[in-house]
Motif scaffolding. Structure first.
Motif, PDB file in Angstrom:
ATOM      1  N   CYS A  33       0.796  -1.231   0.000  1.00 41.93           N
ATOM      2  CA  CYS A  33       0.000   0.000   0.000  1.00 41.93           C
ATOM      3  C   CYS A  33       0.827   1.279   0.000  1.00 41.93           C
ATOM      4  O   CYS A  33       0.380   2.294  -0.533  1.00 41.93           O
ATOM      5  CB  CYS A  33      -0.934   0.010   1.203  1.00 41.93           C
ATOM      6  N   PHE A  34       2.012   1.259   0.596  1.00 42.45           N
ATOM      7  CA  PHE A  34       2.775   2.494   0.776  1.00 42.45           C
ATOM      8  C   PHE A  34       4.223   2.377   0.328  1.00 42.45           C
ATOM      9  O   PHE A  34       5.033   3.252   0.620  1.00 42.45           O
ATOM     10  CB  PHE A  34       2.749   2.915   2.253  1.00 42.45           C
ATOM     11  N   GLY A  35       4.576   1.308  -0.372  1.00 39.42           N
ATOM     12  CA  GLY A  35       5.971   1.046  -0.745  1.00 39.42           C
ATOM     13  C   GLY A  35       6.607   2.112  -1.599  1.00 39.42           C
ATOM     14  O   GLY A  35       7.792   2.414  -1.465  1.00 39.42           O
ATOM     15  N   ASN A  87      -8.929   3.914  10.213  1.00 41.34           N
ATOM     16  CA  ASN A  87      -8.977   3.884   8.763  1.00 41.34           C
ATOM     17  C   ASN A  87      -7.872   4.775   8.213  1.00 41.34           C
ATOM     18  O   ASN A  87      -7.376   5.671   8.903  1.00 41.34           O
ATOM     19  CB  ASN A  87     -10.347   4.304   8.237  1.00 41.34           C
ATOM     20  N   ILE A  88      -7.480   4.481   6.993  1.00 47.74           N
ATOM     21  CA  ILE A  88      -6.434   5.249   6.336  1.00 47.74           C
ATOM     22  C   ILE A  88      -6.730   5.267   4.841  1.00 47.74           C
ATOM     23  O   ILE A  88      -7.261   4.299   4.296  1.00 47.74           O
ATOM     24  CB  ILE A  88      -5.033   4.670   6.624  1.00 47.74           C
ATOM     25  N   SER A  89      -6.431   6.386   4.201  1.00 47.38           N
ATOM     26  CA  SER A  89      -6.581   6.490   2.750  1.00 47.38           C
ATOM     27  C   SER A  89      -5.344   5.924   2.090  1.00 47.38           C
ATOM     28  O   SER A  89      -4.224   6.282   2.452  1.00 47.38           O
ATOM     29  CB  SER A  89      -6.750   7.956   2.324  1.00 47.38           C
ATOM     30  N   VAL A  90      -5.551   5.025   1.147  1.00 47.03           N
ATOM     31  CA  VAL A  90      -4.453   4.431   0.389  1.00 47.03           C
ATOM     32  C   VAL A  90      -4.559   4.965  -1.034  1.00 47.03           C
ATOM     33  O   VAL A  90      -5.593   4.787  -1.692  1.00 47.03           O
ATOM     34  CB  VAL A  90      -4.530   2.890   0.395  1.00 47.03           C
ATOM     35  N   TYR A  91      -3.517   5.643  -1.478  1.00 46.54           N
ATOM     36  CA  TYR A  91      -3.487   6.207  -2.820  1.00 46.54           C
ATOM     37  C   TYR A  91      -2.740   5.259  -3.751  1.00 46.54           C
ATOM     38  O   TYR A  91      -1.647   4.805  -3.414  1.00 46.54           O
ATOM     39  CB  TYR A  91      -2.823   7.588  -2.800  1.00 46.54           C
ATOM     40  N   GLU A 109     -10.242   3.522   0.907  1.00 45.35           N
ATOM     41  CA  GLU A 109     -10.117   3.575   2.364  1.00 45.35           C
ATOM     42  C   GLU A 109      -9.903   2.158   2.885  1.00 45.35           C
ATOM     43  O   GLU A 109     -10.584   1.221   2.465  1.00 45.35           O
ATOM     44  CB  GLU A 109     -11.371   4.153   3.016  1.00 45.35           C
ATOM     45  N   LEU A 110      -8.971   2.019   3.787  1.00 43.14           N
ATOM     46  CA  LEU A 110      -8.691   0.748   4.433  1.00 43.14           C
ATOM     47  C   LEU A 110      -9.132   0.871   5.891  1.00 43.14           C
ATOM     48  O   LEU A 110      -8.687   1.776   6.603  1.00 43.14           O
ATOM     49  CB  LEU A 110      -7.187   0.445   4.345  1.00 43.14           C
ATOM     50  N   PHE A 111     -10.031   0.004   6.327  1.00 41.92           N
ATOM     51  CA  PHE A 111     -10.548   0.012   7.698  1.00 41.92           C
ATOM     52  C   PHE A 111      -9.985  -1.192   8.442  1.00 41.92           C
ATOM     53  O   PHE A 111      -9.926  -2.290   7.894  1.00 41.92           O
ATOM     54  CB  PHE A 111     -12.078  -0.057   7.695  1.00 41.92           C
TER      55      PHE A 111
END
Length: 120
Positions: A33-35, A87-91, A109-111
């Protein structure tokens, strides 16, 4: 001493193993998700190593976080029951997938729960 009492060692190893596997799973999720954002995947790796390498007495008193962006707490003793929803927004532009590109405006959104405590 665990060497003198194999039953004690057997009782503490499964929980540490489950916590270690969970920390590695979160590390993979963080990378996916954030690599591309360059968040500290090494911090997640360090947390996974700490979860499996910590002596049982030290592990029982710890509650570290895994996932730099997610901040999920590992409950080593299993005595913490207050779980909060996060939750967090994953772009997509930050993801390590083939279709990710800098100009992407896609997101989701990841919950998830803020704590992981495997069963005793």
């Amino acid at each position: 001493d665990e060497a003198a009492c194999p039953l004690l060692a057997a009782a503490t190893e499964p929980r540490a193993a489950v916590l270690g596997r969970f920390a590695r799973a979160i590390e993979g999720l963080e990378d996916l998700c954030f690599g591309r954002r360059g968040v500290a995947a090494s911090a997640a790796t360090a947390a996974a190593a700490a979860a499996t390498a910590a002596p049982p007495a030290a592990a029982a008193t710890q509650q570290e976080e895994v996932g730099t962006s997610l901040g999920i707490r590992l409950a080593h003793k299993g005595d913490k029951f207050l779980v909060k929803r996060k939750n967090i927004s994953v772009y997509v532009r930050d993801m390590t997938i083939a279709s990710a590109h800098e100009q992407s405006r896609d997101w989701f959104e990841l919950f998830y729960d803020d704590q992981y405590s495997p069963p005793k």
